[in-house]
Design a protein around this motif. Structure first.
Motif, PDB file in Angstrom:
ATOM      1  N   CYS A  34      -6.262  30.496  56.511  1.00 35.57           N
ATOM      2  CA  CYS A  34      -4.983  30.584  56.767  1.00 35.57           C
ATOM      3  C   CYS A  34      -4.568  31.799  57.640  1.00 35.57           C
ATOM      4  O   CYS A  34      -3.585  31.856  58.283  1.00 35.57           O
ATOM      5  CB  CYS A  34      -4.275  30.936  55.299  1.00 35.57           C
ATOM      6  N   ASN A  35      -5.192  33.074  57.479  1.00 36.27           N
ATOM      7  CA  ASN A  35      -4.850  34.178  58.210  1.00 36.27           C
ATOM      8  C   ASN A  35      -6.109  34.429  58.873  1.00 36.27           C
ATOM      9  O   ASN A  35      -7.311  34.344  58.751  1.00 36.27           O
ATOM     10  CB  ASN A  35      -4.202  35.211  57.189  1.00 36.27           C
ATOM     11  N   GLY A  36      -5.809  35.408  59.850  1.00 38.12           N
ATOM     12  CA  GLY A  36      -6.937  36.233  60.334  1.00 38.12           C
ATOM     13  C   GLY A  36      -7.022  37.873  60.064  1.00 38.12           C
ATOM     14  O   GLY A  36      -5.967  38.314  59.883  1.00 38.12           O
TER      15      GLY A  36
ATOM     16  N   ASP B 189      -6.215  44.959  60.689  1.00 38.71           N
ATOM     17  CA  ASP B 189      -4.855  44.135  60.874  1.00 38.71           C
ATOM     18  C   ASP B 189      -5.057  42.910  60.184  1.00 38.71           C
ATOM     19  O   ASP B 189      -6.301  42.445  60.324  1.00 38.71           O
ATOM     20  CB  ASP B 189      -4.550  44.412  62.428  1.00 38.71           C
ATOM     21  N   MET B 190      -4.021  42.318  59.861  1.00 36.91           N
ATOM     22  CA  MET B 190      -3.986  40.813  59.334  1.00 36.91           C
ATOM     23  C   MET B 190      -2.895  40.113  59.580  1.00 36.91           C
ATOM     24  O   MET B 190      -1.752  40.778  59.447  1.00 36.91           O
ATOM     25  CB  MET B 190      -4.347  41.142  57.818  1.00 36.91           C
ATOM     26  N   THR B 191      -3.030  38.952  59.544  1.00 37.19           N
ATOM     27  CA  THR B 191      -1.838  38.045  59.777  1.00 37.19           C
ATOM     28  C   THR B 191      -1.306  37.790  58.238  1.00 37.19           C
ATOM     29  O   THR B 191      -2.254  38.034  57.332  1.00 37.19           O
ATOM     30  CB  THR B 191      -1.902  36.817  60.588  1.00 37.19           C
ATOM     31  N   LEU B 192      -0.069  37.671  58.079  1.00 35.77           N
ATOM     32  CA  LEU B 192       0.414  37.582  56.655  1.00 35.77           C
ATOM     33  C   LEU B 192       1.177  36.069  56.423  1.00 35.77           C
ATOM     34  O   LEU B 192       2.334  36.215  56.000  1.00 35.77           O
ATOM     35  CB  LEU B 192       1.469  38.633  56.375  1.00 35.77           C
ATOM     36  N   ILE B 193       0.620  34.903  56.884  1.00 40.16           N
ATOM     37  CA  ILE B 193       1.225  33.650  56.498  1.00 40.16           C
ATOM     38  C   ILE B 193       0.952  33.367  55.182  1.00 40.16           C
ATOM     39  O   ILE B 193      -0.093  33.694  54.464  1.00 40.16           O
ATOM     40  CB  ILE B 193       0.473  32.702  57.432  1.00 40.16           C
ATOM     41  N   ALA B 194       1.953  32.800  54.620  1.00 41.72           N
ATOM     42  CA  ALA B 194       1.692  32.553  52.908  1.00 41.72           C
ATOM     43  C   ALA B 194       0.716  31.345  52.814  1.00 41.72           C
ATOM     44  O   ALA B 194       0.875  30.334  53.875  1.00 41.72           O
ATOM     45  CB  ALA B 194       2.835  32.179  52.313  1.00 41.72           C
TER      46      ALA B 194
ATOM     47  N   MET C  80      -5.120  31.261  49.298  1.00 47.41           N
ATOM     48  CA  MET C  80      -4.661  32.624  48.756  1.00 47.41           C
ATOM     49  C   MET C  80      -5.781  33.251  47.931  1.00 47.41           C
ATOM     50  O   MET C  80      -5.898  34.423  48.155  1.00 47.41           O
ATOM     51  CB  MET C  80      -3.592  31.967  48.014  1.00 47.41           C
ATOM     52  N   SER C  81      -6.527  32.579  47.103  1.00 50.30           N
ATOM     53  CA  SER C  81      -7.600  32.972  46.404  1.00 50.30           C
ATOM     54  C   SER C  81      -8.596  33.689  47.218  1.00 50.30           C
ATOM     55  O   SER C  81      -9.302  34.842  46.938  1.00 50.30           O
ATOM     56  CB  SER C  81      -8.006  32.027  45.093  1.00 50.30           C
TER      57      SER C  81
END
Length: 178
Positions: free
Chosen positions: A109-111, A129-134, A140-141
């Motif tokens: 989902c994210n990097g 750093d991290m992208t923050l897409i829901a 998510m878990s």
């Protein structure tokens, strides 16, 4: 007994496998019951009778430990205390550690990306750093688990053949490479 392999008290499960596997089991039992010769030569262990030979090679030779750096690791197991969880997802989240001291994680989902250093089997992850897409579950878990591991105060790693274990404070991950 010397260079003869003798076996007694053989037992096994009776799982009702398909015919091909049952024939293989029967052949293997017959082979080892025939008192084959046994030769240990360096990394090889050879069993032989008049009809066949079976050669085993040391696991470390057949499947040497992979390097941490320069490999894409497929994360498939999430460990918390004594419980391990696997999720039925495709593709697996991946991570890689690069020669230049950078690392990246693709969670599905994210990097996540940043810098790392190694001392012995201790891995130090710099703030990343991290992208923050829901993300939907289970991503998510998975992502929360990975962030917890990589922000732990103490992170160690171990490689066994093509399997990597990264241990954080109370959570860990396990990954494989092909």
């Amino acid at each position: 007994n010397g260079d003869i392999f003798e076996m007694s008290g053989l037992y096994g499960t009776e799982m009702g496998c398909d015919t091909e596997l049952m024939e293989q089991d029967t052949w293997l039992i017959s082979f080892f019951s025939s008192s084959p010769t046994l030769v240990h030569d360096g990394n090889l262990l050879t069993f032989a009778n008049t009809q066949a030979s079976i050669v085993f090679v040391d696991e470390e030779i057949a499947f040497p430990d992979q390097p941490l750096i320069g490999v894409t690791w497929n994360i498939d197991t999430y460990i918390e205390n004594e419980a391990a969880t696997n999720y039925n997802i495709d593709p697996y989240p991946t991570m890689s550690f690069n020669e230049d001291g950078s690392f990246s994680v693709m969670t599905g989902c994210n990097g996540i990306g940043g810098d790392y250093s190694i001392s012995g089997n201790t891995l130090t992850i710099e703030p990343f750093d991290m992208t923050l897409i829901a993300c939907d579950e289970p991503l998510m878990s998975i992502e929360n688990h990975l962030v917890f591991v990589f922000t732990s105060s103490s992170i160690t790693y171990e490689i066994d053949a093509n399997r990597l274990y990264i241990n954080g404070d109370s959570k860990s991950i396990s990954a494989f490479t092909e």
